[in-house]
Design a protein around this motif. Sequence first.
Motif, PDB file in Angstrom:
ATOM      1  N   ARG A  69      32.316  37.193  73.552  1.00 56.85           N
ATOM      2  CA  ARG A  69      33.592  37.624  74.140  1.00 56.85           C
ATOM      3  C   ARG A  69      33.360  38.716  75.195  1.00 56.85           C
ATOM      4  N   GLN A  70      32.533  39.698  74.846  1.00 58.59           N
ATOM      5  CA  GLN A  70      32.265  40.794  75.801  1.00 58.59           C
ATOM      6  C   GLN A  70      31.637  40.251  77.084  1.00 58.59           C
ATOM      7  N   ALA A  71      30.701  39.311  76.928  1.00 58.82           N
ATOM      8  CA  ALA A  71      30.042  38.732  78.101  1.00 58.82           C
ATOM      9  C   ALA A  71      31.064  38.002  78.975  1.00 58.82           C
ATOM     10  N   THR A  72      31.954  37.271  78.333  1.00 57.87           N
ATOM     11  CA  THR A  72      32.979  36.522  79.082  1.00 57.87           C
ATOM     12  C   THR A  72      33.910  37.465  79.840  1.00 57.87           C
ATOM     13  N   LEU A  73      34.361  38.519  79.156  1.00 59.50           N
ATOM     14  CA  LEU A  73      35.295  39.464  79.788  1.00 59.50           C
ATOM     15  C   LEU A  73      34.626  40.155  80.975  1.00 59.50           C
ATOM     16  N   ARG A  74      33.358  40.531  80.786  1.00 61.11           N
ATOM     17  CA  ARG A  74      32.649  41.236  81.850  1.00 61.11           C
ATOM     18  C   ARG A  74      32.429  40.335  83.069  1.00 61.11           C
ATOM     19  N   LEU A  75      31.961  39.112  82.806  1.00 62.19           N
ATOM     20  CA  LEU A  75      31.716  38.182  83.918  1.00 62.19           C
ATOM     21  C   LEU A  75      33.023  37.806  84.619  1.00 62.19           C
ATOM     22  N   ALA A  76      34.095  37.688  83.842  1.00 64.99           N
ATOM     23  CA  ALA A  76      35.387  37.336  84.447  1.00 64.99           C
ATOM     24  C   ALA A  76      35.826  38.427  85.420  1.00 64.99           C
ATOM     25  N   ARG A  77      35.547  39.690  85.053  1.00 66.12           N
ATOM     26  CA  ARG A  77      35.905  40.795  85.957  1.00 66.12           C
ATOM     27  C   ARG A  77      34.999  40.793  87.190  1.00 66.12           C
ATOM     28  N   GLU A  78      33.694  40.615  86.953  1.00 67.39           N
ATOM     29  CA  GLU A  78      32.736  40.752  88.058  1.00 67.39           C
ATOM     30  C   GLU A  78      32.767  39.563  89.010  1.00 67.39           C
ATOM     31  N   GLN A  79      32.962  38.358  88.465  1.00 60.90           N
ATOM     32  CA  GLN A  79      32.805  37.162  89.297  1.00 60.90           C
ATOM     33  C   GLN A  79      34.081  36.342  89.449  1.00 60.90           C
ATOM     34  N   GLY A  80      35.108  36.708  88.692  1.00 62.26           N
ATOM     35  CA  GLY A  80      36.331  35.904  88.727  1.00 62.26           C
ATOM     36  C   GLY A  80      36.260  34.812  87.674  1.00 62.26           C
ATOM     37  N   ILE A  81      37.346  34.624  86.944  1.00 65.78           N
ATOM     38  CA  ILE A  81      37.349  33.707  85.800  1.00 65.78           C
ATOM     39  C   ILE A  81      37.039  32.272  86.225  1.00 65.78           C
ATOM     40  N   GLN A  82      37.435  31.911  87.463  1.00 60.86           N
ATOM     41  CA  GLN A  82      37.252  30.520  87.905  1.00 60.86           C
ATOM     42  C   GLN A  82      35.791  30.193  88.214  1.00 60.86           C
ATOM     43  N   ASN A  83      34.936  31.232  88.228  1.00 61.18           N
ATOM     44  CA  ASN A  83      33.526  30.995  88.568  1.00 61.18           C
ATOM     45  C   ASN A  83      32.599  31.032  87.355  1.00 61.18           C
ATOM     46  N   LEU A  84      33.182  31.117  86.154  1.00 61.65           N
ATOM     47  CA  LEU A  84      32.342  31.199  84.959  1.00 61.65           C
ATOM     48  C   LEU A  84      31.849  29.806  84.553  1.00 61.65           C
ATOM     49  N   SER A 128      43.295  51.473  78.756  1.00 60.57           N
ATOM     50  CA  SER A 128      42.095  51.644  77.923  1.00 60.57           C
ATOM     51  C   SER A 128      41.373  50.319  77.666  1.00 60.57           C
ATOM     52  N   HIS A 129      41.929  49.193  78.120  1.00 57.93           N
ATOM     53  CA  HIS A 129      41.276  47.883  77.978  1.00 57.93           C
ATOM     54  C   HIS A 129      41.300  47.128  79.304  1.00 57.93           C
ATOM     55  N   PRO A 130      40.643  47.641  80.334  1.00 57.39           N
ATOM     56  CA  PRO A 130      40.739  46.985  81.646  1.00 57.39           C
ATOM     57  C   PRO A 130      40.200  45.555  81.670  1.00 57.39           C
ATOM     58  N   ASP A 131      39.087  45.293  80.990  1.00 55.45           N
ATOM     59  CA  ASP A 131      38.525  43.932  81.025  1.00 55.45           C
ATOM     60  C   ASP A 131      39.426  42.942  80.295  1.00 55.45           C
ATOM     61  N   GLU A 132      39.951  43.361  79.150  1.00 62.76           N
ATOM     62  CA  GLU A 132      40.851  42.499  78.380  1.00 62.76           C
ATOM     63  C   GLU A 132      42.115  42.197  79.200  1.00 62.76           C
ATOM     64  N   THR A 133      42.626  43.231  79.879  1.00 68.78           N
ATOM     65  CA  THR A 133      43.840  43.064  80.675  1.00 68.78           C
ATOM     66  C   THR A 133      43.596  42.110  81.838  1.00 68.78           C
ATOM     67  N   ASN A 134      42.459  42.297  82.504  1.00 71.02           N
ATOM     68  CA  ASN A 134      42.091  41.415  83.618  1.00 71.02           C
ATOM     69  C   ASN A 134      42.035  39.958  83.155  1.00 71.02           C
ATOM     70  N   PHE A 135      41.408  39.732  81.999  1.00 71.62           N
ATOM     71  CA  PHE A 135      41.279  38.368  81.474  1.00 71.62           C
ATOM     72  C   PHE A 135      42.659  37.787  81.140  1.00 71.62           C
ATOM     73  N   MET A 136      43.482  38.590  80.462  1.00 75.45           N
ATOM     74  CA  MET A 136      44.823  38.137  80.078  1.00 75.45           C
ATOM     75  C   MET A 136      45.639  37.752  81.319  1.00 75.45           C
TER      76      MET A 136
END
Lengths: 191, 191
Positions: free
Chosen positions: A13-28, A97-105
């Motif tokens: 989950r952490q890896a997914t959230l981090r990559l989604a922030r860094e690269q955009g969810i559509q590029n995972l 306090s949850h920027p990666d989770e918020t970005n993913f949501m």
Amino acid sequence: MRTKDKNKMTAIRQATLRLAREQGIQNLSMAKIAKQAHVSPATLYIYYPDQKAMFSQIYLEVKDIIDGDLYHEVDRQAPVRVQFEALMLNYAHTTLSHPDETNFMQAVQQNPSLVSEAAFQKGQQRGAYLEALYQRGVAEQLLQALPLPIVVAHTFQPLAYLVQTATQTQTALPDKWLKQSIQMSWNALRV
Amino acid sequence: MRTKDKNKMTAIRQATLRLAREQGIQNLSMAKIAKQAHVSPATLYIYYPDQKAMFSQIYLEVKDIIDGDLYHEVDRQAPVRVQFEALMLNYAHTTLSHPDETNFMQAVQQNPSLVSEAAFQKGQQRGAYLEALYQRGVAEQLLQALPLPIVVAHTFQPLAYLVQTATQTQTALPDKWLKQSIQMSWNALRV
């Protein structure tokens, strides 16, 4: 589930959230996520049959975090305005306090087809209480009767923008600003 | 500049805007853009020394399109509220009809380091008239004196969200909704 498995799922989950922030969810891809989580692609497929199933599960976990905090110390018998202000402030604090989770949501909410329809519907249902609160405000003739996208546009969106800007520029977001913004949302909605 | 060159630069800009929407601006490379624009990487470097220079140029072209329409048929002597409503409606219509340009502009504004500081400052200056209009509203005691990020959060952000949602779901965005949202922004800002 054994502790070891839980640890792996958390790492995924952490890896997914981090990559989604860094690269955009559509590029995972499953391969990228496995690499970032330090597990083999085969391991990933033990937990999730495919990427959509994985995103669906993570989406619901992330919604649990954000929505779970939304009602923290909110008295559901209090006047509509008191509840509205408390909910909005909780939302701002949780997303800060949850920027990666918020970005993913938010990425999923902009592209619901990334998750299963069942997961998306389940995630939406959790907003039902909030919608009921708004409808109570309308019934009490405090708030205008408006299409829901417009309500979201003037409540969650301004806060989300302030949180996102503060997170990206790594500057503090004073509680005074948050409270000011929440008052303005109320003024936008009220009769 | 010869027509042929202009055509190539237009193709490069279109390729960049399209890839930025599909893959996210942070995932672009000169190689990808050259391929999508059907030019050789060497050709790309004739026009732009590097990616930052290219993004800077495209950012200013895109700002010209969006901001150029902003003041269309707005009487700069009219009362603050009349100008505010006209500007916001122009913004909504322009962003609706230029989704790729709007996406690129917003991506740069969220990550200013993608363009040169000179280009970003030049892009920001074009908002100076709008800021002056807001300050006039404050001076006339019509609008609250607020930090600018909060003003943006309650004016452009709600409209941007409605436009983005309509674009992504390919549904119509009725003018009635736009006008309702603009009224709500005014109510949020006013004294």
